[in-house]
Each structure stands twice: as structure tokens, then as C-alpha cells.
Scaffold this active site. Structure first.
Site, PDB file in Angstrom:
ATOM      1  N   GLU A 214      64.316  73.004  97.493  1.00 27.07           N
ATOM      2  CA  GLU A 214      65.762  73.165  97.274  1.00 27.07           C
ATOM      3  C   GLU A 214      66.008  73.912  95.963  1.00 27.07           C
ATOM      4  OE1 GLU A 214      68.340  70.041  98.830  1.00 27.07           O
ATOM      5  OE2 GLU A 214      66.628  68.714  98.608  1.00 27.07           O
ATOM      6  N   ARG A 311      63.927  64.212  78.923  1.00 25.03           N
ATOM      7  CA  ARG A 311      64.616  64.373  77.642  1.00 25.03           C
ATOM      8  C   ARG A 311      65.216  63.027  77.284  1.00 25.03           C
ATOM      9  NH1 ARG A 311      66.467  68.634  74.755  1.00 25.03           N
ATOM     10  NH2 ARG A 311      66.258  70.102  76.490  1.00 25.03           N
TER      11      ARG A 311
END
Ligand SMILES: CC(C)(COP(=O)(O)OP(=O)(O)OC[C@H]1O[C@@H](n2cnc3c(N)ncnc32)[C@H](O)[C@@H]1OP(=O)(O)O)[C@@H](O)C(=O)NCCC(=O)NCCS
Length: 337
Positions: A214, A311
Site C-alpha cells: 500500500e 520516534r
């Protein structure tokens, strides 16, 4: 052993220059008999693209046997120009029919990405208007558009590009492609791959096998068996921007939605949704107690297995931990017809 043999039918512009060539049954590493039979059409050795006419096709059909003989015989009725390409060795292509053959060898899964010399192909691929009436030279497009209008028809230009869509040349077995315009000729789409609308595969790139794509697979990038690319994610290409590391994704890895990689990823790795890792990104490597054990550049973690990149949502620092929950494929999602 020679590299390839193929009989093709294609399109030329008004000047007789090739715009594209379709090879229904290209042969990789042909037996000596095929190359020998090519002499009936004037093949003299080396890498050659030979324009065919009814006489040469008849001679070729007589010299060949099996499906290649049938193909040569059936092309005698072709209204479009036909060509025979024999590549004795993998050298830089010298003609448009040769480039089209090399790209089709990859899309037919006869050669893996990086498995064939594609240097110089841009100079041999004309920029073409791909229309509902086939390939049209851009200089001839306005006249063809006028002619179509005068017949009360619309000439639809689907794209203007050097590369056509792969499925106009070959639809490999066991794949689903939601939007065929997103896969260029020269893509290698592995058996068991599903490409959703946001997914994209460039030439000389692709998937080894079962994958849910995707996101974007840039030129030169190869994705290993069982790996998934989340919605809108990016793999960094090497065609522009100075990047020179060839990006790849190992097996059973996941690049999260809107994430991206500028390093080759190893097996069973995950990149958190939204995180773009470039080669120079500084990464805190954490131990099991979430303590920083070292700070490295992401390129030092290239191709290493079992890593999870994220992160830190509080500090903003990019962290790497051991990937304990390597993705498990949703077999129902990946089931192909
Ligand atoms: C990175 C990712 C894999 C983490 O998922 P996970 O391994 O299931 O981890 P969890 O969300 O259960 O979190 C585990 C712990 O890490 C913490 N954590 C997770 N992400 C964090 C982050 N970015 N910063 C700080 N802490 C984080 C959680 O708060 C949790 O803490 P706890 O142990 O105190 O409860 C997931 O967030 C992700 O991005 N997946 C990609 C999915 C995707 O895009 N799929 C494609 C769809 S098209």
C-alpha cells in the site's frame, strides 16, 4: 548460453521508429536450437533486433518448433510491425526493442530486479502518449486527436511517459493489482502480492512473493517474502537526490503507514507509522530496560534483523528496540486468487 530470444509485435511512429514492443513469449537463456533458428530471419550473432516481414516470419516459423513456431506463424497476419530480438549477452541495450525485452523479462519474472543490465535505457525509451488506441508519438498526437474527433470519438490519453503499465504486457499469476496504472513495465510482482490503490511499483523493483503493498516501491527496491508496505509509505529510490544506497526490505518486515526508509531493512523489522528513517538519522539504540546503550547512524543498522524503529512520542528522539512482535501475516488479507 545466450541471454534471451523473443518475437515481438509493436508500434512505430510515422518515421518508422519503434515506440514500444510486446513480447508474448520471451525466452530467457534460450536453448542453442532457438538461436540457430533465428538465422532463418537473418540473425548473424551478437545482440540484434531484426525487423520482420511476412517472408522472414515464414522462414522463422519453418525453422522453429513448438510455441515459438506458432507465434511466428500467427504474426504473418499482423497489421503492426514485428521484430525478432536475440541477445547473446547482457550488454547495454542498443535499441528500443531490446529495452522492451529486458523490461518484459523482469515482469515475466524470468529475471529478478538488478539481474539484467539496464544502463542507458532512458535514452532508448521514447516518451509516448499511451492512449485507448495504443502508443502514439507525441509529435503525431494532435493530428490523431483531430482525426478521432472528426469521427465523433475521443482519443483518451491515459498517460504520457517513457514506461507503459506492466499489465498491458503481462499479468503475472497470483497477484491482485487494484489500479494497474500504478505498476510500470519492468516491475517484478511476486506470486502472492496484493497492490492496493496507494501502492506503486517502479521498473527494476518489486516483491519476491507474498506481500501487501500500500506504499511506494521505488526503482531498484526489492521487498522480501512476507513483508508489507503500509498505506502511503515510501522506499527511497536512487534515481535522483544523490542517494546511492540500494534500498531493500528483508522478509516478514513492516513499514508502517506514512513511514519511509532510506536504508535497506533486514528481516522481521518494523518501522513505526509516520517515521522516516534516512541513512544519516541518529538513532538511540535501547536495551530491554529502555536505557540508551549507544547512538548510531541508521545506516549502521542497515540489513540487521529484528529491529523496531520508532520516534519517541515524548522526546522526539528516534529509537531502535528489539522487535518482539514481528508482524504476523493476515493470511486472509493476503489470500490471492
Ligand atoms: C511502532 C508500533 C509497531 C508499536 O506497536 P506495538 O509494538 O504494538 O507497541 P504498543 O503500541 O503496544 O506499545 C508498547 C509500549 O511502547 C510504547 N510506545 C509505543 N510507541 C511509542 C512511541 N512512539 N513513543 C514512546 N512510546 C511508545 C507504548 O506506550 C507501550 O508502552 P507501555 O509498555 O508502557 O504500555 C506501532 O505503533 C506501529 O506504528 N505499527 C505500524 C502499523 C501500520 O502502519 N500498519 C500498516 C497499515 S496500512
Amino acid at each position: 548460453m545466450a541471454l534471451a530470444f523473443a518475437i515481438g509485435v509493436g508500434t512505430q511512429n510515422a518515421k518508422g521508429e519503434w515506440l514500444e514492443v510486446f513480447y508474448q513469449k520471451p525466452v530467457y537463456q534460450p536453448e542453442a536450437g532457438l538461436v540457430e533458428a533465428a538465422k532463418a530471419a537473418g540473425y548473424e550473432g551478437g545482440n540484434q533486433a531484426i525487423a520482420l516481414d511476412a517472408g522472414k516470419l515464414e522462414a522463422l516459423a519453418g525453422a522453429l518448433s513448438g510455441e515459438q513456431a506458432d507465434l511466428a506463424a500467427s504474426l504473418k497476419d499482423s497489421k503492426a510491425p514485428t521484430v525478432l530480438v536475440v541477445l547473446e549477452s547482457d550488454e547495454q541495450a542498443a535499441s528500443t526493442p531490446e529495452v522492451y525485452l529486458k523490461l518484459q523479462l523482469i515482469s515475466h519474472r524470468l529475471v529478478k530486479p538488478h539481474g539484467i543490465d539496464l544502463t542507458g535505457i532512458f535514452g532508448l525509451l521514447p516518451n509516448v502518449a499511451w492512449t485507448n488506441q495504443g502508443a502514439i508519438d507525441l509529435a503525431e498526437l494532435p493530428q490523431k486527436q483531430l482525426e478521432a474527433r472528426m469521427n465523433g470519438e475521443l482519443l483518451e490519453v491515459i498517460s504520457v511517459d517513457k514506461f507503459p503499465k506492466m499489465t498491458d504486457y503481462v499479468a503475472p499469476s497470483g497477484v491482485r493489482i487494484a489500479d494497474t496504472a500504478r505498476v510500470r513495465l519492468g516491475a517484478f510482482v511476486g506470486e502472492g502480492t496484493t497492490i492496493m490503490h496507494e501502492g506503486f511499483i517502479n521498473f527494476n523493483a518489486g516483491t519476491a512473493g507474498t506481500s501487501m503493498i500500500e506504499g511506494r516501491i521505488s526503482a531498484g527496491v526489492f521487498v522480501g517474502e512476507g513483508s508489507d508496505l503500509g498505506g502511503g509509505c515510501s522506499t527511497m529510490g536512487t534515481l535522483s537526490g544523490g542517494g546511492n544506497i540500494v534500498i531493500a526490505v528483508g522478509e516478514n518486515s513492516l513499514i508502517g503507514a506514512n513511514a519511509g526508509i532510506g536504508i535497506p531493512l533486514g528481516d522481521r523489522c518494523t518501522v513505526e507509522s509516520g517515521l522516516y528513517i534516512t541513512a544519516g538519522t541518529k538513532v538511540n539504540v535501547l536495551d530491554e530496560n529502555k536505557e540508551v546503550v549507544e547512538v548510531v547512524k541508521a545506516r549502521d543498522l542497515a540489513n540487521k534483523a529484528d529491529l523496531l524503529f520508532r520516534r519517541n512520542s515524548l522526546s522526539g528522539a528516534i529509537e531502535c528496540v528489539t522487535n518482539k512482535t514481528a508482524i504476523e501475516l493476515n493470511h486472509e488479507l493476503h489470500a490471492n486468487n
